[in-house]
Design a protein around this motif. Sequence first.
Motif, PDB file in Angstrom:
ATOM      1  N   HIS A  24       0.820  -1.215   0.000  1.00  0.00           N
ATOM      2  CA  HIS A  24       0.000   0.000   0.000  1.00  0.00           C
ATOM      3  C   HIS A  24       0.852   1.263   0.000  1.00  0.00           C
ATOM      4  CE1 HIS A  24       0.961   0.822   4.195  1.00  0.00           C
ATOM      5  NE2 HIS A  24       0.791  -0.480   4.431  1.00  0.00           N
ATOM      6  N   GLY A  25       0.176   2.400  -0.059  1.00  0.00           N
ATOM      7  CA  GLY A  25       0.847   3.688  -0.099  1.00  0.00           C
ATOM      8  C   GLY A  25       1.126   4.266   1.284  1.00  0.00           C
ATOM      9  N   ALA A  26       1.828   5.396   1.309  1.00  0.00           N
ATOM     10  CA  ALA A  26       2.198   6.061   2.561  1.00  0.00           C
ATOM     11  C   ALA A  26       0.950   6.502   3.317  1.00  0.00           C
ATOM     12  CB  ALA A  26       3.089   7.264   2.272  1.00  0.00           C
ATOM     13  N   GLY A  27       0.913   6.173   4.601  1.00  0.00           N
ATOM     14  CA  GLY A  27      -0.210   6.567   5.430  1.00  0.00           C
ATOM     15  C   GLY A  27      -1.446   5.713   5.234  1.00  0.00           C
ATOM     16  N   ARG A  28      -1.366   4.679   4.417  1.00  0.00           N
ATOM     17  CA  ARG A  28      -2.507   3.823   4.116  1.00  0.00           C
ATOM     18  C   ARG A  28      -2.302   2.449   4.745  1.00  0.00           C
ATOM     19  NH1 ARG A  28      -6.598   6.720   2.955  1.00  0.00           N
ATOM     20  NH2 ARG A  28      -7.523   4.831   2.082  1.00  0.00           N
ATOM     21  N   THR A  29      -3.138   1.468   4.388  1.00  0.00           N
ATOM     22  CA  THR A  29      -3.009   0.108   4.918  1.00  0.00           C
ATOM     23  C   THR A  29      -3.373  -0.893   3.838  1.00  0.00           C
ATOM     24  OG1 THR A  29      -5.300  -0.260   5.644  1.00  0.00           O
ATOM     25  CG2 THR A  29      -3.861   1.000   7.139  1.00  0.00           C
ATOM     26  N   LEU A  30      -3.220  -2.161   4.177  1.00  0.00           N
ATOM     27  CA  LEU A  30      -3.564  -3.228   3.242  1.00  0.00           C
ATOM     28  C   LEU A  30      -5.047  -3.230   2.886  1.00  0.00           C
ATOM     29  CD1 LEU A  30      -5.110  -5.631   5.004  1.00  0.00           C
ATOM     30  CD2 LEU A  30      -2.781  -6.196   5.680  1.00  0.00           C
ATOM     31  N   ALA A  31      -5.873  -2.529   3.677  1.00  0.00           N
ATOM     32  CA  ALA A  31      -7.305  -2.460   3.375  1.00  0.00           C
ATOM     33  C   ALA A  31      -7.573  -1.778   2.039  1.00  0.00           C
ATOM     34  CB  ALA A  31      -8.045  -1.726   4.493  1.00  0.00           C
ATOM     35  N   ASP A  32      -6.630  -0.982   1.547  1.00  0.00           N
ATOM     36  CA  ASP A  32      -6.823  -0.333   0.251  1.00  0.00           C
ATOM     37  C   ASP A  32      -6.969  -1.347  -0.884  1.00  0.00           C
ATOM     38  OD1 ASP A  32      -6.751   2.159   1.347  1.00  0.00           O
ATOM     39  OD2 ASP A  32      -4.867   2.787   0.428  1.00  0.00           O
ATOM     40  N   TRP A  33      -6.478  -2.568  -0.674  1.00  0.00           N
ATOM     41  CA  TRP A  33      -6.518  -3.596  -1.712  1.00  0.00           C
ATOM     42  C   TRP A  33      -7.775  -4.463  -1.622  1.00  0.00           C
ATOM     43  CZ3 TRP A  33      -3.147  -3.494  -5.629  1.00  0.00           C
ATOM     44  CH2 TRP A  33      -1.930  -2.825  -5.455  1.00  0.00           C
ATOM     45  N   ALA A  34      -8.696  -4.122  -0.720  1.00  0.00           N
ATOM     46  CA  ALA A  34      -9.834  -4.999  -0.456  1.00  0.00           C
ATOM     47  C   ALA A  34     -10.678  -5.286  -1.687  1.00  0.00           C
ATOM     48  CB  ALA A  34     -10.708  -4.396   0.644  1.00  0.00           C
ATOM     49  N   ALA A  35     -10.828  -4.312  -2.580  1.00  0.00           N
ATOM     50  CA  ALA A  35     -11.652  -4.522  -3.773  1.00  0.00           C
ATOM     51  C   ALA A  35     -10.847  -5.032  -4.956  1.00  0.00           C
ATOM     52  CB  ALA A  35     -12.358  -3.223  -4.152  1.00  0.00           C
ATOM     53  N   VAL A  36      -9.518  -4.937  -4.896  1.00  0.00           N
ATOM     54  CA  VAL A  36      -8.669  -5.398  -5.993  1.00  0.00           C
ATOM     55  C   VAL A  36      -8.300  -6.871  -5.813  1.00  0.00           C
ATOM     56  CG1 VAL A  36      -6.462  -5.086  -7.199  1.00  0.00           C
ATOM     57  CG2 VAL A  36      -7.717  -3.097  -6.348  1.00  0.00           C
ATOM     58  N   ALA A  37      -7.900  -7.240  -4.601  1.00  0.00           N
ATOM     59  CA  ALA A  37      -7.365  -8.585  -4.350  1.00  0.00           C
ATOM     60  C   ALA A  37      -8.297  -9.703  -4.800  1.00  0.00           C
ATOM     61  CB  ALA A  37      -7.005  -8.734  -2.874  1.00  0.00           C
ATOM     62  N   PRO A  38      -9.614  -9.645  -4.514  1.00  0.00           N
ATOM     63  CA  PRO A  38     -10.480 -10.756  -4.959  1.00  0.00           C
ATOM     64  C   PRO A  38     -10.498 -10.936  -6.471  1.00  0.00           C
ATOM     65  CG  PRO A  38     -11.594  -9.421  -3.296  1.00  0.00           C
ATOM     66  CD  PRO A  38     -10.351  -8.666  -3.702  1.00  0.00           C
ATOM     67  N   ARG A  39     -10.165  -9.902  -7.210  1.00  0.00           N
ATOM     68  CA  ARG A  39     -10.122 -10.001  -8.671  1.00  0.00           C
ATOM     69  C   ARG A  39      -8.833 -10.656  -9.167  1.00  0.00           C
ATOM     70  NH1 ARG A  39     -13.273  -5.340  -7.600  1.00  0.00           N
ATOM     71  NH2 ARG A  39     -14.909  -4.956  -9.176  1.00  0.00           N
ATOM     72  N   LEU A  40      -7.888 -10.869  -8.261  1.00  0.00           N
ATOM     73  CA  LEU A  40      -6.602 -11.453  -8.626  1.00  0.00           C
ATOM     74  C   LEU A  40      -6.479 -12.923  -8.244  1.00  0.00           C
ATOM     75  CD1 LEU A  40      -4.293  -8.539  -7.352  1.00  0.00           C
ATOM     76  CD2 LEU A  40      -5.187  -8.863  -9.673  1.00  0.00           C
ATOM     77  N   THR A  41      -7.273 -13.370  -7.266  1.00  0.00           N
ATOM     78  CA  THR A  41      -7.075 -14.698  -6.691  1.00  0.00           C
ATOM     79  C   THR A  41      -7.476 -15.833  -7.628  1.00  0.00           C
ATOM     80  OG1 THR A  41      -9.223 -14.482  -5.573  1.00  0.00           O
ATOM     81  CG2 THR A  41      -7.248 -13.926  -4.297  1.00  0.00           C
ATOM     82  N   GLY A  42      -8.204 -15.533  -8.695  1.00  0.00           N
ATOM     83  CA  GLY A  42      -8.523 -16.593  -9.651  1.00  0.00           C
ATOM     84  C   GLY A  42      -7.304 -17.115 -10.382  1.00  0.00           C
ATOM     85  N   LEU A  47      -1.048 -12.157  -1.276  1.00  0.00           N
ATOM     86  CA  LEU A  47      -0.820 -11.648   0.080  1.00  0.00           C
ATOM     87  C   LEU A  47      -0.808 -10.128   0.035  1.00  0.00           C
ATOM     88  CD1 LEU A  47       2.219 -13.807   1.319  1.00  0.00           C
ATOM     89  CD2 LEU A  47      -0.214 -14.294   1.644  1.00  0.00           C
ATOM     90  N   ALA A  48      -1.308  -9.509   1.106  1.00  0.00           N
ATOM     91  CA  ALA A  48      -1.183  -8.062   1.284  1.00  0.00           C
ATOM     92  C   ALA A  48      -0.635  -7.812   2.680  1.00  0.00           C
ATOM     93  CB  ALA A  48      -2.537  -7.369   1.105  1.00  0.00           C
ATOM     94  N   VAL A  49       0.155  -6.760   2.828  1.00  0.00           N
ATOM     95  CA  VAL A  49       0.766  -6.472   4.132  1.00  0.00           C
ATOM     96  C   VAL A  49       0.529  -5.023   4.530  1.00  0.00           C
ATOM     97  CG1 VAL A  49       2.585  -8.188   3.807  1.00  0.00           C
ATOM     98  CG2 VAL A  49       3.017  -5.818   3.146  1.00  0.00           C
ATOM     99  N   ASP A  50       0.537  -4.789   5.851  1.00  0.00           N
ATOM    100  CA  ASP A  50       0.670  -3.436   6.400  1.00  0.00           C
ATOM    101  C   ASP A  50       2.158  -3.162   6.572  1.00  0.00           C
ATOM    102  OD1 ASP A  50      -2.057  -2.832   6.677  1.00  0.00           O
ATOM    103  OD2 ASP A  50      -2.167  -3.675   8.698  1.00  0.00           O
ATOM    104  N   LEU A  51       2.663  -2.106   5.967  1.00  0.00           N
ATOM    105  CA  LEU A  51       4.062  -1.744   6.155  1.00  0.00           C
ATOM    106  C   LEU A  51       4.320  -1.336   7.605  1.00  0.00           C
ATOM    107  CD1 LEU A  51       4.542   0.370   2.906  1.00  0.00           C
ATOM    108  CD2 LEU A  51       5.268  -2.000   3.291  1.00  0.00           C
ATOM    109  N   ARG A  52       5.570  -1.391   8.020  1.00  0.00           N
ATOM    110  CA  ARG A  52       5.898  -1.060   9.420  1.00  0.00           C
ATOM    111  C   ARG A  52       5.362   0.318   9.799  1.00  0.00           C
ATOM    112  NH1 ARG A  52      11.960  -0.725  10.972  1.00  0.00           N
ATOM    113  NH2 ARG A  52      11.959  -2.893  10.264  1.00  0.00           N
ATOM    114  N   GLY A  53       4.767   0.383  10.983  1.00  0.00           N
ATOM    115  CA  GLY A  53       4.208   1.631  11.478  1.00  0.00           C
ATOM    116  C   GLY A  53       2.849   1.969  10.908  1.00  0.00           C
ATOM    117  N   HIS A  54       2.327   1.143  10.024  1.00  0.00           N
ATOM    118  CA  HIS A  54       1.031   1.367   9.394  1.00  0.00           C
ATOM    119  C   HIS A  54       0.049   0.266   9.812  1.00  0.00           C
ATOM    120  CE1 HIS A  54       3.677   3.759   6.823  1.00  0.00           C
ATOM    121  NE2 HIS A  54       2.636   4.296   6.223  1.00  0.00           N
ATOM    122  N   GLY A  55      -1.210   0.624   9.853  1.00  0.00           N
ATOM    123  CA  GLY A  55      -2.233  -0.373  10.126  1.00  0.00           C
ATOM    124  C   GLY A  55      -1.975  -1.141  11.401  1.00  0.00           C
ATOM    125  N   LEU A  56      -1.947  -2.469  11.310  1.00  0.00           N
ATOM    126  CA  LEU A  56      -1.766  -3.326  12.483  1.00  0.00           C
ATOM    127  C   LEU A  56      -0.330  -3.796  12.657  1.00  0.00           C
ATOM    128  CD1 LEU A  56      -4.993  -5.530  12.214  1.00  0.00           C
ATOM    129  CD2 LEU A  56      -4.686  -3.298  13.311  1.00  0.00           C
TER     130      LEU A  56
END
Length: 316
Positions: A24-42, A47-56
């Motif tokens: 994800h981008g600066a100040g954001r979290t892995l939640a930004d990929w919530a609508a994109v990721a399901p379109r890729l899993t086929g 995997l998506a991650v929260d970068l250090r100091g971001h999200g969880l």
Amino acid sequence: MTGDRIALAVHDHGGDGPPLLLLHGAGRTLADWAAVAPRLTGRHRVLAVDLRGHGLSPAGPWSLSRVAEDIEGVLDEYGLPDALPVGHSLGGMIAVRYALDHPEVTPGAANLDGFGWGRPDQYVGLDPAVVAERLVRVRESVRDGLRGGPLPVDGLQNLLARERALSGELGIPYELLEKALLRSVRHTPDGRLESRPLRDDMRAVLAEIDSLDLFDLFARMDRPLLLGRALRPTPPAPGREWFDELTRAYGMGLARDLTALAARRTHVRVVGIDGTHAMLLENPGAVAAAVLAFAAEALTDPASVPFRYALPEPEE
């Protein structure tokens, strides 16, 4: 944590096929990929991650080398060292840097609108000296506006109200914005709410971004590289006409320079995505389509070049 490495928060979206790691981008979290990721899993394990100091994810001293160690740790843990890094904004810059630092296992990289503020000479039609002065103003404004830290009593409600307004402005489903915001808020040990990343962490992130010569990184890549750029500017706002002029000029310079880069480097694919910088939330279908098309080529036969995306010609 081992040494400087931090155990990042991960969302395993599952899927079957060559692995992708979403950043994800600066100040954001892995939640930004919530609508994109399901379109890729086929077609991919995702995997998506929260970068250090971001999200969880836990916080720690911020540098690109430390972030790369964090990512390496995640991929080792999941047994996916050859994952293709796909990043948005800051995440796109990290994806390219990670691929350069891990050439033996990383098949390429995808950078979606991760171009920073560039060089003053990339602003078409503007005096580079004037651009340099304005960029100082922009960076000061961004740093002054950093909001990470303890929230006032009504702070969360105010942030959610801002996201609701943004939903109407950009046509993004409010649920996506709410989910992304709430992942960035946590309770402190004394029971207060705190917005992450913290200001000092974000200042370090911004300093790392400013230190990068991105076109040098792009030119050094010898494996498939996807460079996606938002085709729509952020909607103009009263009182910031000078800023809107700056972003328009930079957009034209990026279109020019990315097209020239793709012409010189046959493994570079450039694609324009219908959306603003918030493309992951605005147009997840277009983002996923660009990533899937690129990955199909990059992960199947990186030596072949059956197609190349192209940005529209820059407007004069």
